[in-house]
Enzyme design. Sequence first.
Site, PDB file in Angstrom:
ATOM      1  N   GLU A  29      87.984  -9.316  20.530  1.00 28.05           N
ATOM      2  CA  GLU A  29      88.980  -8.831  21.602  1.00 28.05           C
ATOM      3  C   GLU A  29      90.079  -9.569  21.471  1.00 28.05           C
ATOM      4  O   GLU A  29      90.149 -10.926  21.739  1.00 28.05           O
ATOM      5  CB  GLU A  29      88.328  -8.660  22.934  1.00 28.05           C
ATOM      6  CG  GLU A  29      86.994  -7.829  23.143  1.00 28.05           C
ATOM      7  CD  GLU A  29      85.958  -8.008  23.958  1.00 28.05           C
ATOM      8  OE1 GLU A  29      86.133  -8.992  24.817  1.00 28.05           O
ATOM      9  OE2 GLU A  29      84.838  -7.511  24.210  1.00 28.05           O
ATOM     10  N   GLU A  60      81.514  -5.328  23.538  1.00 26.44           N
ATOM     11  CA  GLU A  60      80.730  -6.562  22.759  1.00 26.44           C
ATOM     12  C   GLU A  60      79.462  -6.032  21.954  1.00 26.44           C
ATOM     13  O   GLU A  60      79.441  -6.534  20.941  1.00 26.44           O
ATOM     14  CB  GLU A  60      80.284  -7.339  23.981  1.00 26.44           C
ATOM     15  CG  GLU A  60      81.309  -8.214  24.579  1.00 26.44           C
ATOM     16  CD  GLU A  60      82.372  -7.536  25.484  1.00 26.44           C
ATOM     17  OE1 GLU A  60      81.709  -6.499  25.910  1.00 26.44           O
ATOM     18  OE2 GLU A  60      83.094  -8.074  26.022  1.00 26.44           O
ATOM     19  N   PHE A  83      83.827 -14.671  25.469  1.00 27.51           N
ATOM     20  CA  PHE A  83      82.763 -15.992  25.977  1.00 27.51           C
ATOM     21  C   PHE A  83      81.471 -15.772  25.710  1.00 27.51           C
ATOM     22  O   PHE A  83      80.891 -14.663  25.777  1.00 27.51           O
ATOM     23  CB  PHE A  83      83.105 -15.685  27.956  1.00 27.51           C
ATOM     24  CG  PHE A  83      84.264 -16.161  28.266  1.00 27.51           C
ATOM     25  CD1 PHE A  83      84.553 -17.509  28.722  1.00 27.51           C
ATOM     26  CD2 PHE A  83      85.312 -15.248  28.333  1.00 27.51           C
ATOM     27  CE1 PHE A  83      85.735 -17.896  29.304  1.00 27.51           C
ATOM     28  CE2 PHE A  83      86.524 -15.673  28.976  1.00 27.51           C
ATOM     29  CZ  PHE A  83      86.574 -16.808  29.232  1.00 27.51           C
ATOM     30  N   ASP A  85      79.033 -15.776  27.499  1.00 23.02           N
ATOM     31  CA  ASP A  85      78.239 -15.123  28.385  1.00 23.02           C
ATOM     32  C   ASP A  85      78.105 -13.627  28.115  1.00 23.02           C
ATOM     33  O   ASP A  85      77.163 -12.878  28.483  1.00 23.02           O
ATOM     34  CB  ASP A  85      78.919 -15.302  29.779  1.00 23.02           C
ATOM     35  CG  ASP A  85      79.641 -16.435  30.059  1.00 23.02           C
ATOM     36  OD1 ASP A  85      78.664 -17.111  31.075  1.00 23.02           O
ATOM     37  OD2 ASP A  85      80.344 -17.190  29.579  1.00 23.02           O
ATOM     38  N   PHE A  86      79.038 -13.085  27.266  1.00 25.14           N
ATOM     39  CA  PHE A  86      79.037 -11.913  26.977  1.00 25.14           C
ATOM     40  C   PHE A  86      78.071 -11.418  25.870  1.00 25.14           C
ATOM     41  O   PHE A  86      77.736 -10.212  25.485  1.00 25.14           O
ATOM     42  CB  PHE A  86      80.565 -11.203  26.567  1.00 25.14           C
ATOM     43  CG  PHE A  86      81.439 -11.503  27.538  1.00 25.14           C
ATOM     44  CD1 PHE A  86      81.218 -11.955  28.939  1.00 25.14           C
ATOM     45  CD2 PHE A  86      82.692 -11.476  27.253  1.00 25.14           C
ATOM     46  CE1 PHE A  86      82.117 -12.216  29.914  1.00 25.14           C
ATOM     47  CE2 PHE A  86      83.963 -11.710  28.219  1.00 25.14           C
ATOM     48  CZ  PHE A  86      83.654 -12.129  29.461  1.00 25.14           C
ATOM     49  N   HIS A 129      81.279 -17.181  33.372  1.00 26.50           N
ATOM     50  CA  HIS A 129      82.221 -17.400  32.229  1.00 26.50           C
ATOM     51  C   HIS A 129      81.749 -18.858  31.918  1.00 26.50           C
ATOM     52  O   HIS A 129      82.790 -19.446  31.301  1.00 26.50           O
ATOM     53  CB  HIS A 129      83.656 -17.213  32.565  1.00 26.50           C
ATOM     54  CG  HIS A 129      84.148 -15.725  32.707  1.00 26.50           C
ATOM     55  ND1 HIS A 129      83.708 -15.087  34.053  1.00 26.50           N
ATOM     56  CD2 HIS A 129      84.760 -15.064  31.863  1.00 26.50           C
ATOM     57  CE1 HIS A 129      84.292 -13.952  33.649  1.00 26.50           C
ATOM     58  NE2 HIS A 129      84.777 -13.835  32.649  1.00 26.50           N
TER      59      HIS A 129
END
Lengths: 326, 332
Positions: A29, A60, A83, A85-86, A129
């Site tokens: 992205e 994602e 990130f 986290d994703f 994040h």
Amino acid sequence: MREITYADAIREAMSEEMRRDENIIFMGEDIGLYGGAFGVSRGMFEEFGEERVLDTPITEMAITGAAAGAAMTGLRPIAELMFSDFMTLAMDQLVNQAAKTRFQFGGQASVPMVLRAPGGSGTGAAEQHSQSLEAWVCHAPGLKVVIPSTPYDAKGLLKTAIRDNNPVVFIEQKLLYRTKGEVPEIEDDYTIPLGVADIKREGKDLTIITYGRMVQRSLEVADKYAEKGIEIEVIDIRSLVPLDKDCLIQSAKKTGKVVIVHEACQTGGFGGELSSVIVDSDAFFYLDAPVKRVGGLDVPIPYNPNLEALVVPTIDSISAAIDEIL
Amino acid sequence: MKNTKGITSHAKSVKITKEKYLDMYLKMVQTRKFEEKAARLFVEGKVHGTAHFCIGEEATGIGVCSALENEDYILQTHRGHNQGIGKNMDINKMMAEFLGKETGYCKGKGGCMHIADFSVGSLGANGIVGGGIPLAVGAGLSQKYLKKDNITVGFFGDGASNEGTFHEALNLASVWKLPVLFVCTNNYYGMSTHVSKSMNIDDISVRASSYGIKGLALDGNDVVNIYKETLKAKEYVKENGPMLMVLNTYRWFGHSKSDPQAYRSKEEVKEWKEKCPIKRYSEFLIKEGLASKDDLEALDKQAEQDIINAVEFAENSPEPKIENIFDDVYAD
């Protein structure tokens, strides 16, 4: 030697590998003209064009799955998640697909992809994040997991990860992107093998085993103790899977005292695994004290800067653990 | 049951050789006999785990895959014996994998939910509903980047069209104009849940419009038309990017071997059994003078013998050894 940033080192690794092998593509992205959320890929779109630096929608699971599918069919994709986290959104494609493809098909295929993702706290980005989710991916056989702490390591390890024939999760430390360090000139091609730890500081009185952003913090702690005449060895494991068990065991035998430091929540964290490596080995008989773990508190990363700084290991909390067993 | 809604066909002009007609018939019968035998092996206690049968849906995988070349890729579903046989997978190795043997496609480590044959372009069946759809996007990306004149077919079911992977994959393939044919086998049930309870549309192909791609719904029991439309779709996706093809058919058996099927009536099943794609195809072949009754009986016998041979091969194959358990967790 010249000094470049951790972000520059990552960009150099990707660019050099892409110049070397045209089957390497890069997708994610806002990695194109925008240059990536952290500026890591700045200039790559201009050099390699939209066929090789592919901007994606915010998607994602499809990014990760498309990278895996492309890796199974002749390309060597690097995929970026904005990130780490994703990874939660990409978990099926990463854990059920990419990690298992080779084994479940009886060795018919390999999945030479790298999933890059910034991890860790310290930027005020709060709960969603700032996580350190590396233990999740270490728990999926088939994946390799790398977390570099310096520009030198980041470049050398990423080049190896790109050349590896397995899916590699490469977690970068977002707080380190702007830190500088010595890296050889571009023409001096070098790689660092996965599964080889680096003794960042030698010592004889106690071993700190750590990785990622906590390497620098542990070195600060070691400096502080050196002033008191206590020599702490700091080991940066660099790759979690594969893990350089021998290095840890040898150091534990040498110093007899081990503190494990990581930013991720302590419960279920990779520190438990590191501890077991020592305790399960003959290093156990050399220990003069219990192995201590200093992980993050078992809470989500909070927004308030004072709180954020205190939920991960600090100079004080690491020192407290050391003092307990010295 | 609105299975005929949205059915279109523009493929009347495609020429099919007699050899191709009979090959498709043989593969449909092989698929059915493979599964009937597999079901018996469960009853006999020779197989553990589970299995998902596509009896009644043979026309879908055989029709689509018969239109593909070896270099075209497919991503299979966990109900995809027809897709594998259609793509020329080795029936012996399929049966050996089903029995968990060392000679199976996955050396007994995958089972039939994870069967794959990269040498014929099968990039694997998938135990996760919708799990293979993003992988199809990646395979299509490879084909486009490497400038190969081939396509990827991503198979999935009606249930998977409600998964995030479906929507993310169609969108990404559309944005990148990849040569991917998304094929939805709509058998009207996601395990026990009828499509009318899992989506508020009658025609799954309308979902294509959300991604700016072409959608097409076909009678999933008409193997000839599926084959013809796939040939056309191949050229279309090479030129224009992805397309969604929905094949409306029916699952005669339960979801898996342990399904008592309390969610549907015997009349409904009976109604669909009367639309049997193999029976329908055999009648077509005879009516069109492409085969005699004797020809088809000979092919039935051949298919039966193929399955007998496959079981014999599988049963005489060695068990995988625990000594090799770490093989293939990682590539060198």
